[in-house]
Design an enzyme around this catalytic site. Structure first.
Site, short mmCIF file in Angstrom:
data_model
loop_
_atom_site.label_atom_id
_atom_site.label_comp_id
_atom_site.label_asym_id
_atom_site.label_seq_id
_atom_site.Cartn_x
_atom_site.Cartn_y
_atom_site.Cartn_z
N ARG A 70 0.83 -1.20 0.00
CA ARG A 70 0.00 0.00 0.00
C ARG A 70 0.87 1.25 0.00
NH1 ARG A 70 -1.82 0.94 4.30
NH2 ARG A 70 -1.16 -0.85 5.53
N TYR A 211 -1.10 -3.51 -6.89
CA TYR A 211 -0.84 -4.35 -5.72
C TYR A 211 -1.88 -4.24 -4.61
CZ TYR A 211 2.16 -7.37 -2.94
OH TYR A 211 2.67 -8.45 -2.24
N LYS A 220 -9.56 -2.47 1.29
CA LYS A 220 -9.37 -1.31 2.16
C LYS A 220 -10.18 -0.10 1.67
CE LYS A 220 -6.97 -3.92 4.42
NZ LYS A 220 -6.13 -4.11 5.55
N HIS A 240 -10.94 -2.62 11.06
CA HIS A 240 -9.80 -3.44 10.61
C HIS A 240 -9.59 -4.55 11.64
CE1 HIS A 240 -5.28 -3.38 9.19
NE2 HIS A 240 -5.98 -4.29 8.55
N SER A 262 -1.58 -3.49 10.28
CA SER A 262 -1.17 -4.36 9.18
C SER A 262 0.09 -5.15 9.55
CB SER A 262 -0.88 -3.51 7.95
OG SER A 262 -2.03 -2.76 7.62
N ASP A 287 -9.41 -9.99 8.52
CA ASP A 287 -8.91 -8.62 8.27
C ASP A 287 -9.94 -7.53 8.53
OD1 ASP A 287 -6.61 -7.07 7.40
OD2 ASP A 287 -7.69 -6.63 5.56
N ARG A 379 2.47 -11.99 -0.47
CA ARG A 379 1.15 -12.37 0.04
C ARG A 379 0.60 -13.60 -0.68
NH1 ARG A 379 -1.62 -8.73 4.04
NH2 ARG A 379 -0.04 -7.16 4.39
P1 GTP Z 1 -2.60 -7.50 7.34
O1 GTP Z 1 -3.05 -8.58 6.43
O2 GTP Z 1 -1.48 -6.67 6.79
O3 GTP Z 1 -3.70 -6.62 7.85
O4 GTP Z 1 -1.86 -8.18 8.59
P2 GTP Z 1 -2.23 -9.20 9.75
O5 GTP Z 1 -2.52 -8.44 11.00
O6 GTP Z 1 -3.22 -10.22 9.32
O7 GTP Z 1 -0.81 -9.87 9.95
P3 GTP Z 1 -0.34 -11.39 10.10
O8 GTP Z 1 -1.22 -12.21 11.00
O9 GTP Z 1 -0.15 -11.96 8.76
O10 GTP Z 1 1.06 -11.18 10.83
C1 GTP Z 1 2.22 -10.98 10.16
C2 GTP Z 1 3.45 -11.00 11.02
O11 GTP Z 1 3.21 -11.03 12.42
C3 GTP Z 1 4.31 -12.20 10.70
O12 GTP Z 1 5.63 -11.79 10.65
C4 GTP Z 1 4.05 -13.11 11.88
O13 GTP Z 1 5.08 -14.03 12.07
C5 GTP Z 1 3.90 -12.13 13.03
N1 GTP Z 1 3.12 -12.66 14.16
C6 GTP Z 1 1.80 -12.97 14.15
N2 GTP Z 1 1.40 -13.41 15.36
C7 GTP Z 1 2.48 -13.36 16.15
C8 GTP Z 1 2.71 -13.67 17.53
O14 GTP Z 1 1.83 -14.07 18.28
N3 GTP Z 1 3.99 -13.47 18.00
C9 GTP Z 1 4.99 -13.00 17.20
N4 GTP Z 1 6.20 -12.84 17.75
N5 GTP Z 1 4.81 -12.72 15.90
C10 GTP Z 1 3.58 -12.88 15.39
C1 SPV Z 2 -3.05 -4.38 5.17
O1 SPV Z 2 -2.07 -3.73 4.77
O2 SPV Z 2 -3.62 -4.13 6.26
C2 SPV Z 2 -3.57 -5.51 4.37
C3 SPV Z 2 -3.00 -5.71 3.04
O3 SPV Z 2 -4.46 -6.20 4.81
S1 SPV Z 2 -3.68 -4.68 1.83
O4 SPV Z 2 -4.87 -5.30 1.30
O5 SPV Z 2 -2.67 -4.52 0.77
O6 SPV Z 2 -4.02 -3.39 2.40
MN MN Z 3 -5.20 -5.49 6.81
#
Ligand code: GTP
Ligand code: SPV
Ligand code: MN
Length: 581
Positions: A70, A211, A220, A240, A262, A287, A379
């Site tokens: 983003r 992207y 979003k 979110h 994020s 999400d 992703r």
């Molecule tokens: P968006 O899709 O961008 O909104 O993100 P999201 O909040 O869904 O993120 P996601 O769950 O994919 O987390 C991504 C990162 O956080 C990765 O690097 C994971 O390894 C890390 N992560 C997630 N949960 C944990 C946790 O409980 N502990 C640690 N140390 N890292 C975590």
């Molecule tokens: C975020 O950045 O919070 C996402 C990925 O979930 S995107 O759809 O690219 O915003």
């Molecule tokens: Mn997100």
């Protein structure tokens, strides 16, 4: 598409865009498997998609290195007055922004096909769902929208003659001159990218990026920025937030909605595999959450999406086995590495790294200067229905009743593992002051501490001060039926950089404490920042963790918190008199 479109407003808008963007062809998407397969094989032939030998019906894409996340500094909330957009959003007056963008849109689809994608955010029959129409010149976007939303004829049918829709215009901004050879990821340079929102008209105009959230406009742009402004006007919430169902050994269900910025753990928590005996977790969404007050006065949530657009690096059978099982087939991978065997790979995947791979830039890997093989914001796009722990009620039209809100962020210090708000309004304060280190989900510096209120800083479609007020108003409406509010931090580190908390499945221990709190079964310690677990409050059975680490995780360092106050004051001061009412 064979179905006749009877909606005059839609037909007129499509015609208008066609005249402005002058594509070679216009194609109405029907959402069928056949359509998906045809577009994929077209992209395979053109070299944009790589079919994976090792994963059924799955493809790898590599974006342009300038188009990987983003772009918050190119994202605009174009309200009539700047005050309505507030101090946390970029603002340009609607007329000026439209003039600038129209000159970019003029002839921008030359040499390309213009796809019209009718989609629903939310199960089509849900009273909370909304219809969007995305026009795009990217077949990659069409295929992603097939997975992330509900696309096709059924949407046109629901729209009927007079139905309302949210127009979402997208172009990658790369017209082709006669005979010009296309590149594998066409897009416009950063200074020509615009991700624009006109909340007064429920209108989205995106230009120059292919992207993620820049291009999959249901996500979003519609489901958060435009929907948050609609929700404020209409008295509901667009957040979110992941949504999950936790079932206790006694069979009691708890529904949790959690907002983390994020790449701060929503997908991971949404698919959690509890490590404590007898507890079960099911995923409703990873999400976005749309929530309305139901007839019984409780808050009901739906996941407006149909798929996951999840962060790939760090996903493994160790950290998130349910995500790994979700992505076995029918997946679009973007900016992952390609192994010699014809599968994808990324940093943090189980087992040893491959000896050789092709990195996300298409080069032999390892490279001389030891760069990562997969981009940090690589992703996967996968259907939610493929998740082994998808909740049987994930498409229930009325949604699931929320018991608990969780806020959080990525903080190496200061913020304890968990604390509970004293009241709903105190919880709003916790959400409003949420802070986190920045991640690769946005183009820009990574690891900078910033306030990310309610994890909505990049996604709030109106003045953030008014958004805080909206949260307080919802609390007043919900009264004693309001969800209880907690704040968590899975990311605490020791001074030498070791994680203090194992995280992932072990986070179930923290969720269990929350459920016990709302059932009045767990004591809490009063502290100046909120209610914390007692020394033996968290279930630590079977977890090998040093007592001093637990102590550190649950410590409230008064001086460190005092040091936060000036920044919190500065944060709130920016709203000051700016709020638009
Ligand atoms: P968006 O899709 O961008 O909104 O993100 P999201 O909040 O869904 O993120 P996601 O769950 O994919 O987390 C991504 C990162 O956080 C990765 O690097 C994971 O390894 C890390 N992560 C997630 N949960 C944990 C946790 O409980 N502990 C640690 N140390 N890292 C975590
Ligand atoms: C975020 O950045 O919070 C996402 C990925 O979930 S995107 O759809 O690219 O915003
Ligand atoms: Mn997100």
């Amino acid at each position: 598409m064979e179905i006749a479109v009877k909606n005059e407003k839609l037909k007129n808008w499509v015609k208008e865009v066609e005249q402005m963007c002058t594509p070679d062809k216009v194609y109405w998407c029907d959402g069928s498997k056949k359509e998906y397969n045809e577009l994929m094989s077209q992209m395979e032939k053109s070299g944009m998609a790589i079919k994976l030998k090792k994963r059924r019906n799955s493809f790898l894409f590599r974006s342009d290195p300038s188009d990987v996340a983003r772009v918050e500094n190119r994202t605009y909330i174009s309200t009539r007055s700047q005050i309505e957009a507030g101090p946390t959003n970029n603002w340009v007056a609607p007329d000026e922004l439209k003039t600038t963008m129209k000159s970019l849109y003029k002839g921008c689809m030359k040499g390309r096909t213009m796809y019209v994608i009718p989609f629903s955010m939310g199960p089509i029959q849900s009273p909370i769902a909304k219809i969007g129409i995305e026009i795009t010149d990217s077949p990659y976007v069409v295929c992603n929208m097939h997975i992330m939303t509900r696309v096709g004829k059924k949407v046109i049918r629901k729209l009927g003659k007079k139905g309302e829709f949210i127009p979402c215009l997208h172009s990658i901004g790369a017209p082709l001159a006669e005979g010009q050879q296309d590149v594998s990821w066409p897009c416009a340079p950063i200074e020509k990218k615009y991700i624009s929102h006109f909340p007064a008209e429920n209108l989205i105009w995106s230009y120059g990026s292919g992207y993620g959230g820049n291009a999959l406009l249901g996500k979003k742009c519609l489901a958060l920025r435009i929907a948050s402004a609609m929700a404020k006007r209409e008295g509901w919430m667009a957040e979110h937030m992941l949504i999950l169902r936790l079932t206790s050994p006694a069979g009691k269900q708890f529904h949790i909605a959690a907002a983390f910025p994020s790449a701060c753990g929503k997908t991971n928590l949404a698919m959690l595999q509890p490590t404590i005996e007898g507890w079960k977790c099911e995923c409703v969404g990873d999400d976005i959450s749309w929530m309305k007050i139901g007839p019984d006065g409780r808050l009901y949530a739906i996941n407006p999406e149909a798929g996951f657009f999840g962060v790939a690096p760090g996903t493994s059978y160790d950290s998130n086995p349910m995500a790994m099982d979700t992505i076995k087939k029918n997946v679009i991978f973007t900016n992952c590495a390609l192994t010699d065997k014809g599968d994808i790979w990324w940093e943090g995947m189980d087992g040893k790294p491959p000896k050789h791979a092709i990195d996300w830039k298409g080069r032999d890997w390892p490279t001389e200067n030891k760069e990562v093989a997969a981009h940090a914001n690589a992703r996967f796009t996968a259907p939610a229905s493929q998740c082994p722990v998808i909740c049987p009620d994930w498409e229930k039209p009325e949604g699931v009743p929320i018991d608990i809100f969780v806020f959080g962020g990525r903080r190496a210090g200061v913020v304890p593992l968990v604390n509970e708000a004293y009241s709903f309004d105190h919880g709003v304060f916790l959400g409003a002051t949420a802070s986190s280190e920045t991640t690769a989900a946005n183009i820009g510096a990574v690891g900078n501490l910033r306030r990310d209120p309610f994890a909505m800083q990049p996604f709030c479609g109106y003045n953030m001060g008014d958004y805080f007020q909206h949260w307080l108003d919802m609390g007043d409406k919900l009264q004693d039926k309001a969800p209880r509010i907690f704040y968590v931090n899975w990311f605490r580190k020791t001074p030498d950089g070791r994680w203090l908390w194992p995280g992932f499945g072990e986070n179930s221990r923290v969720l269990k404490w929350m459920c016990e709190r709302i059932e009045d079964k767990a004591q809490a310690v009063k502290t100046p920042i909120g209610l914390l677990p007692t020394d033996d409050g968290l279930d630590m059975k079977g977890l090998n963790i040093e007592a001093q680490d637990i102590k550190a995780l649950l410590n409230v360092d008064i001086e460190a918190w005092r040091a936060e106050i000036p920044d919190i004051e500065k944060h709130f001061a920016q709203f000051g008199d700016l709020c638009s009412h």
